[in-house]
Design a protein around this motif. Structure first.
Motif, PDB file in Angstrom:
ATOM      1  N   ASP A  88       0.827  -1.208   0.000  1.00  0.00           N
ATOM      2  CA  ASP A  88       0.000   0.000   0.000  1.00  0.00           C
ATOM      3  C   ASP A  88       0.860   1.257   0.000  1.00  0.00           C
ATOM      4  N   ARG A  89       0.263   2.338  -0.459  1.00  0.00           N
ATOM      5  CA  ARG A  89       0.873   3.654  -0.339  1.00  0.00           C
ATOM      6  C   ARG A  89       1.136   3.959   1.131  1.00  0.00           C
ATOM      7  N   ALA A  90       2.282   4.577   1.414  1.00  0.00           N
ATOM      8  CA  ALA A  90       2.604   4.988   2.780  1.00  0.00           C
ATOM      9  C   ALA A  90       1.882   6.301   3.090  1.00  0.00           C
ATOM     10  N   PRO A  91       0.965   6.319   4.060  1.00  0.00           N
ATOM     11  CA  PRO A  91       0.244   7.557   4.377  1.00  0.00           C
ATOM     12  C   PRO A  91       1.149   8.588   5.048  1.00  0.00           C
ATOM     13  N   ASP A  92       0.695   9.812   5.020  1.00  0.00           N
ATOM     14  CA  ASP A  92       1.347  10.879   5.776  1.00  0.00           C
ATOM     15  C   ASP A  92       0.767  10.885   7.187  1.00  0.00           C
ATOM     16  N   ALA A  93       1.369  11.618   8.091  1.00  0.00           N
ATOM     17  CA  ALA A  93       0.854  11.815   9.450  1.00  0.00           C
ATOM     18  C   ALA A  93       1.682  12.889  10.113  1.00  0.00           C
ATOM     19  N   SER A  94       1.068  13.604  11.045  1.00  0.00           N
ATOM     20  CA  SER A  94       1.803  14.615  11.798  1.00  0.00           C
ATOM     21  C   SER A  94       2.572  13.959  12.934  1.00  0.00           C
ATOM     22  N   LEU A  95       3.755  14.523  13.230  1.00  0.00           N
ATOM     23  CA  LEU A  95       4.611  14.023  14.304  1.00  0.00           C
ATOM     24  C   LEU A  95       4.915  15.159  15.272  1.00  0.00           C
ATOM     25  N   THR A  96       5.378  14.796  16.447  1.00  0.00           N
ATOM     26  CA  THR A  96       5.752  15.831  17.399  1.00  0.00           C
ATOM     27  C   THR A  96       6.910  16.649  16.847  1.00  0.00           C
ATOM     28  N   GLY A  97       6.964  17.892  17.271  1.00  0.00           N
ATOM     29  CA  GLY A  97       8.029  18.774  16.807  1.00  0.00           C
ATOM     30  C   GLY A  97       7.751  19.398  15.462  1.00  0.00           C
ATOM     31  N   GLY A  98       6.509  19.286  14.998  1.00  0.00           N
ATOM     32  CA  GLY A  98       6.142  19.915  13.731  1.00  0.00           C
ATOM     33  C   GLY A  98       6.539  19.133  12.499  1.00  0.00           C
ATOM     34  N   ARG A  99       7.091  17.936  12.667  1.00  0.00           N
ATOM     35  CA  ARG A  99       7.472  17.140  11.514  1.00  0.00           C
ATOM     36  C   ARG A  99       6.295  16.329  11.006  1.00  0.00           C
ATOM     37  N   ARG A 100       6.498  15.700   9.839  1.00  0.00           N
ATOM     38  CA  ARG A 100       5.489  14.825   9.261  1.00  0.00           C
ATOM     39  C   ARG A 100       6.175  13.552   8.752  1.00  0.00           C
ATOM     40  N   ILE A 101       5.382  12.503   8.573  1.00  0.00           N
ATOM     41  CA  ILE A 101       5.930  11.266   8.005  1.00  0.00           C
ATOM     42  C   ILE A 101       6.555  11.538   6.650  1.00  0.00           C
ATOM     43  N   PHE A 102       5.898  12.336   5.816  1.00  0.00           N
ATOM     44  CA  PHE A 102       6.445  12.628   4.492  1.00  0.00           C
ATOM     45  C   PHE A 102       7.809  13.301   4.570  1.00  0.00           C
ATOM     46  N   ASP A 103       8.068  14.021   5.654  1.00  0.00           N
ATOM     47  CA  ASP A 103       9.397  14.615   5.833  1.00  0.00           C
ATOM     48  C   ASP A 103      10.455  13.519   6.011  1.00  0.00           C
ATOM     49  N   LEU A 104      10.084  12.444   6.671  1.00  0.00           N
ATOM     50  CA  LEU A 104      11.017  11.338   6.881  1.00  0.00           C
ATOM     51  C   LEU A 104      11.282  10.578   5.582  1.00  0.00           C
ATOM     52  N   LEU A 105      10.252  10.463   4.747  1.00  0.00           N
ATOM     53  CA  LEU A 105      10.359   9.639   3.544  1.00  0.00           C
ATOM     54  C   LEU A 105      10.999  10.374   2.378  1.00  0.00           C
ATOM     55  N   ARG A 106      10.925  11.685   2.375  1.00  0.00           N
ATOM     56  CA  ARG A 106      11.340  12.468   1.208  1.00  0.00           C
ATOM     57  C   ARG A 106      12.831  12.286   0.917  1.00  0.00           C
ATOM     58  N   GLY A 107      13.160  11.999  -0.354  1.00  0.00           N
ATOM     59  CA  GLY A 107      14.563  11.978  -0.744  1.00  0.00           C
ATOM     60  C   GLY A 107      15.031  10.771  -1.528  1.00  0.00           C
ATOM     61  N   GLY A 108      14.180   9.786  -1.748  1.00  0.00           N
ATOM     62  CA  GLY A 108      14.577   8.666  -2.589  1.00  0.00           C
ATOM     63  C   GLY A 108      15.258   7.522  -1.869  1.00  0.00           C
ATOM     64  N   HIS A 109      15.301   7.558  -0.543  1.00  0.00           N
ATOM     65  CA  HIS A 109      15.910   6.484   0.241  1.00  0.00           C
ATOM     66  C   HIS A 109      14.818   5.556   0.781  1.00  0.00           C
ATOM     67  N   ALA A 110      15.202   4.373   1.225  1.00  0.00           N
ATOM     68  CA  ALA A 110      14.286   3.516   1.968  1.00  0.00           C
ATOM     69  C   ALA A 110      14.236   4.001   3.416  1.00  0.00           C
ATOM     70  N   THR A 111      13.126   3.697   4.102  1.00  0.00           N
ATOM     71  CA  THR A 111      12.927   4.181   5.471  1.00  0.00           C
ATOM     72  C   THR A 111      12.389   3.054   6.336  1.00  0.00           C
ATOM     73  N   LEU A 112      12.909   2.938   7.545  1.00  0.00           N
ATOM     74  CA  LEU A 112      12.374   2.000   8.533  1.00  0.00           C
ATOM     75  C   LEU A 112      11.567   2.789   9.551  1.00  0.00           C
ATOM     76  N   LEU A 113      10.281   2.482   9.653  1.00  0.00           N
ATOM     77  CA  LEU A 113       9.424   3.065  10.685  1.00  0.00           C
ATOM     78  C   LEU A 113       9.233   2.014  11.763  1.00  0.00           C
ATOM     79  N   ALA A 114       9.727   2.312  12.965  1.00  0.00           N
ATOM     80  CA  ALA A 114       9.662   1.374  14.083  1.00  0.00           C
ATOM     81  C   ALA A 114       8.596   1.854  15.063  1.00  0.00           C
ATOM     82  N   PHE A 115       7.435   1.220  15.024  1.00  0.00           N
ATOM     83  CA  PHE A 115       6.304   1.603  15.869  1.00  0.00           C
ATOM     84  C   PHE A 115       6.391   0.860  17.209  1.00  0.00           C
ATOM     85  N   GLY A 116       6.724   1.610  18.273  1.00  0.00           N
ATOM     86  CA  GLY A 116       6.726   1.050  19.613  1.00  0.00           C
ATOM     87  C   GLY A 116       7.632  -0.147  19.780  1.00  0.00           C
TER      88      GLY A 116
END
Length: 465
Positions: free
Chosen positions: A374-402
């Motif tokens: 599935d498409r990776a959704p966006d979401a707001s994060l603490t500190g004014g960041r967003r998920i899309f900020d983490l993903l932007r740039g053409g790299h792979a990303t590991l999201l570790a939930f809890g």
């Protein structure tokens, strides 16, 4: 230093080819992009950018430029024969959400889309491909300049009449309906309010449409084919409207086709070279951009097995999208009551996915609504960041939930982010209810979903990371 034979040659500098180029460029993979035309395309043609395409442009770092260049689609104003008018929308405007920051179809003339995508990309204009052949030594491309190039890969993004596709002998399956045509033109005019898309109905369908294009004073004119000069055609519906200039014009015909293959050896087909659509529903250009988005990062890895997944993922998606746009086209031809409605959520292309495909590794026994593929959704994060900020740039990303365990050792081209339960927006957007690891692909689809760090290590190797 790369040798010439390690280059990718991109044939065609429309939105699809330019998206491939941008992916390669930011990943440091060498390429040449060739365009037979002597200058950039100047018409409005495919003017609608779907929400998923806007997310692609966000990832490419271009979203602010595009938002400044375009606008939401205006309300349609139907000028009835009795002199009254009726206002309505093809689809209601939707409010942004945490998961979907760009919820609406957005209008940008195609010439401007190409111009923005081309900024900083060294397009070679006036250079066309005459023939190509390939063997174990690479793909040899004969140019109309007399030059012959040898490349590792070639991407045919050279339109519906693709020279590359013909050279490969790939079938272009589908049909052409010569009797189903449409006049499209870019015009400048006076005497008409630019806050609406104006439609004059006729028999059996419509007589004339005039849609204001953002970023200037041009309009896109659409009408059934006619021998009547454009100035007279417009005057026949409203003599107070004056045409001052006619720019790009085209006679569109219903040519609805798809290539039987998207890869032959080290040559790939993308965009209109692989599929041509009805303009109904604004799917064609968007599907092409997403072809390029999928293919570009895979080309940069040079991994043959990974490159096989381009056709495996994009061909079935394209077949589905072609079916959607063809159904809308038939509604227009049949003059159906809902022919102009565009409120089906599938048109926004956010739900298109690669579930069950070769790069979708869903290891959870009880996955949530967001799954591998599935498409990776966006979401707001603490500190004014967003998920899309983490993903932007053409790299792979590991999201570790809890995740409290030891994370796998990651290569330098993979970004990792710990998301504790306090990041409620992210947990909600991804429908996470227990500690979970998600590997997000470079094109921002969920690749691997698991609770086992070894699955992440194995998956990153699979995608060349």
């Amino acid at each position: 230093m790369f040798s010439e034979s390690e280059f990718t040659i991109i044939v065609g500098a429309g939105p699809t080819g330019l998206t491939v180029a941008r992916q390669l460029q930011r990943l440091g993979a060498p390429f040449r992009i060739l365009e037979r035309s002597a200058q950039p395309f100047t018409g409005s043609r495919g003017k609608g950018l779907q929400p998923r395409t806007l997310e692609v442009l966000d990832d490419l770092g271009l979203i602010d430029r595009f938002r400044a260049a375009g606008d939401d689609y205006p309300e349609m104003l139907v000028h009835r024969p009795d002199g009254r008018t009726t206002a309505w929308r093809m689809d209601e405007l939707h409010d942004p959400t945490d998961a979907v920051p760009y919820p609406n179809l957005f209008m940008v003339p195609q010439w401007r889309t190409s111009e923005l995508l081309a900024e900083g990309v060294p397009v070679e204009f006036g250079v066309g491909v005459e023939a190509l052949e390939q063997d174990s030594g690479g793909v040899r491309v004969a140019l109309d300049t007399g030059e012959t190039l040898t490349a590792r890969y070639v991407v045919g993004a050279d339109g519906g009449r693709s020279t590359v596709r013909r050279a490969l002998g790939v079938e272009f399956l589908g049909s052409t309906h010569e009797e189903e045509r449409l006049l499209i033109a870019d015009v400048r005019l006076s005497g008409l309010d630019r806050s609406s898309w104006h439609i004059w109905p006729g028999e059996p369908a419509f007589r004339l449409g005039l849609c204001p294009l953002p970023g200037g004073d041009w309009w896109q004119l659409t009408a059934p084919p006619t021998d009547t000069p454009i100035e007279q055609l417009v005057a026949s519906v409203d003599p107070t409207i004056t045409i001052s200039e006619i720019g790009w014009t085209s006679q569109w015909r219903a040519n609805i086709r798809m290539a039987s293959r998207f890869r032959v050896g080290n040559v790939f087909l993308a965009g209109d070279a692989a599929h041509v659509h009805s303009p109904a529903g604004g799917q064609g250009l968007n599907t092409g951009i997403q072809d390029g988005y999928n293919l570009g990062w895979k080309l940069a890895t040079g991994d043959d097995t990974l490159l096989d997944t381009y056709e495996a993922e994009r061909l079935p998606v394209t077949a589905d999208v072609l079916g959607i746009s063809t159904d809308l086209h038939r509604r227009h031809v049949d003059n159906a009551d809902d022919a102009m409605r565009r409120d089906d959520p599938i048109l926004r292309q956010l739900s298109l996915n690669y579930r069950g495909g070769p790069l979708a590794a869903e290891h959870r026994t009880t996955p949530g609504l967001v799954r591998a593929g599935d498409r990776a959704p966006d979401a707001s994060l603490t500190g004014g960041r967003r998920i899309f900020d983490l993903l932007r740039g053409g790299h792979a990303t590991l999201l570790a939930f809890g995740f409290d365990g030891t994370l796998p050792a990651l290569p330098p081209n993979v970004r990792a982010e710990q998301l504790p339960p306090s990041e409620t927006s992210a947990w909600s957007a991804y429908d996470i209810h227990e500690p979970t690891l998600l590997a997000i692909r470079p094109d921002n689809y969920v690749g691997c979903a698991t609770q086992d760090p070894q699955d992440i290590t194995d998956y990153l190797k699979l995608i060349g990371h």
